[in-house]
Design a protein around this motif. Structure first.
Motif, PDB file in Angstrom:
ATOM      1  N   ASN A   1       5.957   4.818  -9.481  1.00 51.52           N
ATOM      2  CA  ASN A   1       5.504   6.492  -8.567  1.00 51.52           C
ATOM      3  C   ASN A   1       4.756   7.738  -8.592  1.00 51.52           C
ATOM      4  O   ASN A   1       3.757   8.071  -8.325  1.00 51.52           O
TER       5      ASN A   1
ATOM      6  N   LYS B   1       2.503  -2.700  -6.930  1.00 47.83           N
ATOM      7  CA  LYS B   1       2.996  -1.517  -5.599  1.00 47.83           C
ATOM      8  C   LYS B   1       1.491  -1.427  -5.280  1.00 47.83           C
ATOM      9  O   LYS B   1       1.282  -1.584  -4.161  1.00 47.83           O
TER      10      LYS B   1
ATOM     11  N   SER C   1       4.765  -7.323   1.750  1.00 47.87           N
ATOM     12  CA  SER C   1       4.967  -7.244   1.184  1.00 47.87           C
ATOM     13  C   SER C   1       4.316  -7.642  -0.579  1.00 47.87           C
ATOM     14  O   SER C   1       3.265  -8.784   0.214  1.00 47.87           O
TER      15      SER C   1
ATOM     16  N   GLY D   1       5.677  -3.859 -11.860  1.00 46.77           N
ATOM     17  CA  GLY D   1       6.109  -3.176 -11.363  1.00 46.77           C
ATOM     18  C   GLY D   1       5.165  -1.845 -10.737  1.00 46.77           C
ATOM     19  O   GLY D   1       5.141  -1.731  -9.540  1.00 46.77           O
TER      20      GLY D   1
ATOM     21  N   THR E   1       7.931  -6.313  -4.241  1.00 48.17           N
ATOM     22  CA  THR E   1       8.354  -4.825  -3.552  1.00 48.17           C
ATOM     23  C   THR E   1       8.109  -4.863  -1.708  1.00 48.17           C
ATOM     24  O   THR E   1       7.526  -6.253  -1.413  1.00 48.17           O
TER      25      THR E   1
ATOM     26  N   LEU F   1       0.169  -1.693  -1.629  1.00 48.13           N
ATOM     27  CA  LEU F   1      -0.456  -0.226  -1.436  1.00 48.13           C
ATOM     28  C   LEU F   1      -2.155  -0.660  -0.911  1.00 48.13           C
ATOM     29  O   LEU F   1      -2.676   0.220   0.174  1.00 48.13           O
TER      30      LEU F   1
ATOM     31  N   THR G   1      10.099   7.493  -0.913  1.00 51.35           N
ATOM     32  CA  THR G   1      10.449   6.567  -1.419  1.00 51.35           C
ATOM     33  C   THR G   1      11.883   7.313  -2.115  1.00 51.35           C
ATOM     34  O   THR G   1      11.261   8.300  -1.889  1.00 51.35           O
TER      35      THR G   1
ATOM     36  N   GLN H   1       9.179   2.701   1.700  1.00 51.90           N
ATOM     37  CA  GLN H   1       9.142   2.023   0.842  1.00 51.90           C
ATOM     38  C   GLN H   1      10.188   1.171   0.516  1.00 51.90           C
ATOM     39  O   GLN H   1      11.763   1.412   0.843  1.00 51.90           O
TER      40      GLN H   1
ATOM     41  N   LEU I   1       6.590  -2.430   1.528  1.00 51.83           N
ATOM     42  CA  LEU I   1       6.642  -1.976   2.002  1.00 51.83           C
ATOM     43  C   LEU I   1       7.358  -1.597   4.069  1.00 51.83           C
ATOM     44  O   LEU I   1       6.978  -2.858   4.489  1.00 51.83           O
TER      45      LEU I   1
ATOM     46  N   THR J   1      11.847  -2.636  -5.009  1.00 52.98           N
ATOM     47  CA  THR J   1      10.786  -2.917  -6.291  1.00 52.98           C
ATOM     48  C   THR J   1      12.390  -3.281  -7.176  1.00 52.98           C
ATOM     49  O   THR J   1      12.774  -3.304  -7.103  1.00 52.98           O
TER      50      THR J   1
END
Ligand SMILES: CC(C)(COP(=O)(O)OP(=O)(O)OC[C@H]1O[C@@H](n2cnc3c(N)ncnc32)[C@H](O)[C@@H]1OP(=O)(O)O)[C@@H](O)C(=O)NCCC(=O)NCCS
Length: 336
Positions: A318, A286, A240, A282, A253, A290, A305, A267, A255, A270
């Motif tokens: 995204n 992310k 997170s 956001g 967010t 990542l 996602t 995913q 994962l 978020t």
């Protein structure tokens, strides 16, 4: 319709029959979504135990459809207990060797009966649609269900393009001065727990749900801990990232990585609290998660996602990160 002699059997996650029940999901997944690693037996057992254990936020039930002494079809019913008292979530799978024989319909009818017996009047089901003309869609339409939400499935192939990631990050850092980015794994830091619960609650009001008959969920710190423990029990680890301002968590967010088949990560939610939007938080959380993922789990090849196309800010983030469409996830409902 050709019919077959089918017995429906009630079972629990610790029954011997549950292995065959899990194998139906695996066979269905391999047939319908050959590119995706199927959910492991461990995940099904852990989810099942969570559903049948007393005191949790969800109850549930399992049924197996038996043909010639073997499990040919599987039903899972999920009943929220802290909120959404009129809702039941049904999930049906039939082994590819036993389809179009009425087994799915028999399981669905039993699920409807179970839900009704618990006072549920709004039933929900999801159909994964990697391509057109899926059996699940035809089945839902055949039974008179309505498609209330269509989400696009997007995949990001890893490793992510570093130039793209840095460009998104640089812009996000510039737009979000004054916010600190924090990361954690599996367990939200105690001091951020109540804020994390509020963010989860907002996920159920602010993320698009189309016409699905769902209401705001009630989340508190205890439920977050239950949710976190359920991921660990299911053999997943959750990475997170969050944005903090004045000591408060205002964006997050998640994962999820299935440790037994880590090629594909999922995913999770978020969300940026409404009053903190417009600062590229956001994108920033992310990118942060990542980078954690690529550092800690280089074996992950893909992140999946799902977003409603109406969710323009999330889709834009995204796409900026390099996620590309790979099918749909449809959500269906019927009112009893
Ligand atoms: C969807 C699924 C559960 C259907 O199971 P099933 O046992 O084959 O379903 P039934 O035999 O009861 O089908 C009932 C009707 O649904 C429709 N239907 C089901 N599969 C279909 C397909 N592949 N193509 C077109 N229509 C289909 C038909 O109208 C069928 O009646 P018919 O055979 O008399 O024409 C099965 O294909 C499956 O496991 N799919 C993957 C998981 C999934 O999508 N589940 C649905 C989410 S709850």
């Amino acid at each position: 319709m050709t019919t077959t002699t089918t017995d429906l059997v009630a079972l629990g996650p610790d029954d011997d029959l549950f292995t065959g029940w899990c194998e139906v999901w695996t066979a269905a997944s391999l047939a319908d979504r050959p590119d995706d690693p199927p959910r492991s037996g461990t995940e099904h057992v852990a989810l099942g135990r969570q559903l049948v254990a007393p005191g949790g936020s969800r109850d549930g039930a399992h049924r197996a459809a038996m043909v010639d002494g073997a499990v040919a079809g599987a039903l899972r019913v999920i009943l929220p207990v802290r909120d959404n008292p009129t809702v039941a979530v049904l999930d049906v799978a039939v082994h590819p060797a036993h389809r179009r024989l009425g087994i799915g319909s028999a399981l669905l009818a039993d699920g409807v009966r179970l839900a009704a017996a618990r006072g549920r009047t709004e039933l929900i089901a999801e159909v994964d649609e990697p391509g057109p003309d899926t059996a699940g869609r035809a089945f839902a339409l055949h039974h008179g269900w309505t498609c209330d939400l269509l989400e696009t499935h997007r995949d990001l192939v890893l490793p992510a393009d570093e130039e793209r990631l840095s460009a998104v990050e640089t812009e996000a850092v510039r737009a979000g001065a004054g916010y600190e980015i924090v990361t954690w794994r599996d367990r939200t830091p105690d001091g951020l727990l109540d804020d994390r619960a509020l963010l989860e609650r907002r996920m159920t009001t602010d993320a698009p749900h189309g016409d699905l008959p769902v209401e705001e969920e009630h989340w508190d710190g205890e439920r977050i801990r239950e949710y976190e423990a359920s991921h660990v029990a299911r053999g997943r680890t959750v990475l997170s990232a969050g944005a903090v301002r004045g000591g408060r968590l205002v964006a997050f967010t998640d994962l999820q990585i299935p440790l037994a088949a880590p090629q594909r990560a999922h995913q999770g939610g978020t969300l940026v609290l409404r009053e903190h939007r417009g600062h590229r938080l956001g994108a920033r959380v992310k990118v942060a998660v990542l980078r954690e993922l690529q550092g800690s789990f280089p074996e992950v090849r893909r992140i999946s996602t799902y977003n409603s196309e109406g969710n323009l800010p999330m889709v834009a983030v995204n796409e900026d990160l390099g996620f590309r469409p790979a099918g749909f996830l449809s959500s269906w409902s019927v009112r009893l």
